[in-house]
Design an enzyme around this catalytic site. Sequence first.
Site, PDB file in Angstrom:
ATOM      1  N   HIS A  51       0.849  -1.189   0.000  1.00 47.11           N
ATOM      2  CA  HIS A  51       0.000   0.000   0.000  1.00 47.11           C
ATOM      3  C   HIS A  51       0.889   1.244   0.000  1.00 47.11           C
ATOM      4  O   HIS A  51       2.055   1.192   0.411  1.00 47.11           O
ATOM      5  CB  HIS A  51      -0.899   0.008   1.231  1.00 47.11           C
ATOM      6  CG  HIS A  51      -1.967  -1.034   1.202  1.00 47.11           C
ATOM      7  ND1 HIS A  51      -3.087  -0.963   1.999  1.00 47.11           N
ATOM      8  CD2 HIS A  51      -2.097  -2.178   0.484  1.00 47.11           C
ATOM      9  CE1 HIS A  51      -3.866  -2.003   1.778  1.00 47.11           C
ATOM     10  NE2 HIS A  51      -3.278  -2.766   0.863  1.00 47.11           N
ATOM     11  N   GLU A  53       1.074   3.912   1.848  1.00 53.10           N
ATOM     12  CA  GLU A  53       1.645   4.334   3.137  1.00 53.10           C
ATOM     13  C   GLU A  53       2.798   3.428   3.551  1.00 53.10           C
ATOM     14  O   GLU A  53       3.837   3.914   4.014  1.00 53.10           O
ATOM     15  CB  GLU A  53       0.562   4.326   4.227  1.00 53.10           C
ATOM     16  CG  GLU A  53      -0.580   5.286   3.980  1.00 53.10           C
ATOM     17  CD  GLU A  53      -1.757   4.672   3.243  1.00 53.10           C
ATOM     18  OE1 GLU A  53      -2.867   5.188   3.424  1.00 53.10           O
ATOM     19  OE2 GLU A  53      -1.564   3.685   2.486  1.00 53.10           O
ATOM     20  N   CYS A  81      -5.937   2.291   5.880  1.00 55.83           N
ATOM     21  CA  CYS A  81      -6.603   1.046   6.252  1.00 55.83           C
ATOM     22  C   CYS A  81      -5.981   0.555   7.570  1.00 55.83           C
ATOM     23  O   CYS A  81      -4.959   1.092   8.014  1.00 55.83           O
ATOM     24  CB  CYS A  81      -6.427   0.016   5.140  1.00 55.83           C
ATOM     25  SG  CYS A  81      -4.766  -0.688   5.032  1.00 55.83           S
ATOM     26  N   CYS A  84      -2.193  -0.199   7.244  1.00 54.19           N
ATOM     27  CA  CYS A  84      -1.369   1.001   7.094  1.00 54.19           C
ATOM     28  C   CYS A  84      -1.338   1.806   8.389  1.00 54.19           C
ATOM     29  O   CYS A  84      -0.297   2.351   8.761  1.00 54.19           O
ATOM     30  CB  CYS A  84      -1.884   1.851   5.935  1.00 54.19           C
ATOM     31  SG  CYS A  84      -1.621   1.051   4.334  1.00 54.19           S
TER      32      CYS A  84
END
Length: 154
Positions: A51, A53, A81, A84
């Site tokens: 992801h 991040e 999320c 993250c």
Amino acid sequence: MNQFMQIAIGEAREGMNSNHGGPFGAVIVKDGNIISRSHNKVLHTNDPTAHAEVEAIREASAFLERFDLSDCEIYTTSQPCPMCLAAIYWARIKKIYFGTDKDEVSSVGFDDSRFYEIIRGHIADPELSFVLVEKEGCLKLLDEWDKKPDKQMY
């Protein structure tokens, strides 16, 4: 307009248009300077943890040569999320700027509400089993760590 969020948006667009992953970008800033920038790379790398991040945290930690990013801030195009958010906590980042929330992201197919419900203990996941094995050996490992004189906590 926020210059750092604009860069995160550009990262998200670049990744999305390159089919690297979803419409997510992140920028990590220290003392007003960009330390890292990244976008979602799940499809590009076949890595479900890639992801924006997490990728930005990895790059920032490598650049600064440390895991503690407590003097940094993160700009991310969407509310992180649970994975993250956990990575942000582990990196000790103290401020998160985000552009869209989890409900807005859900409306385009990225629904992580099930994860939130599982974390809260409101539902169980029938597809995931937890099985305790080799407890004694693992407890011994914890004891070895606890007695290790040169351990470095993180």
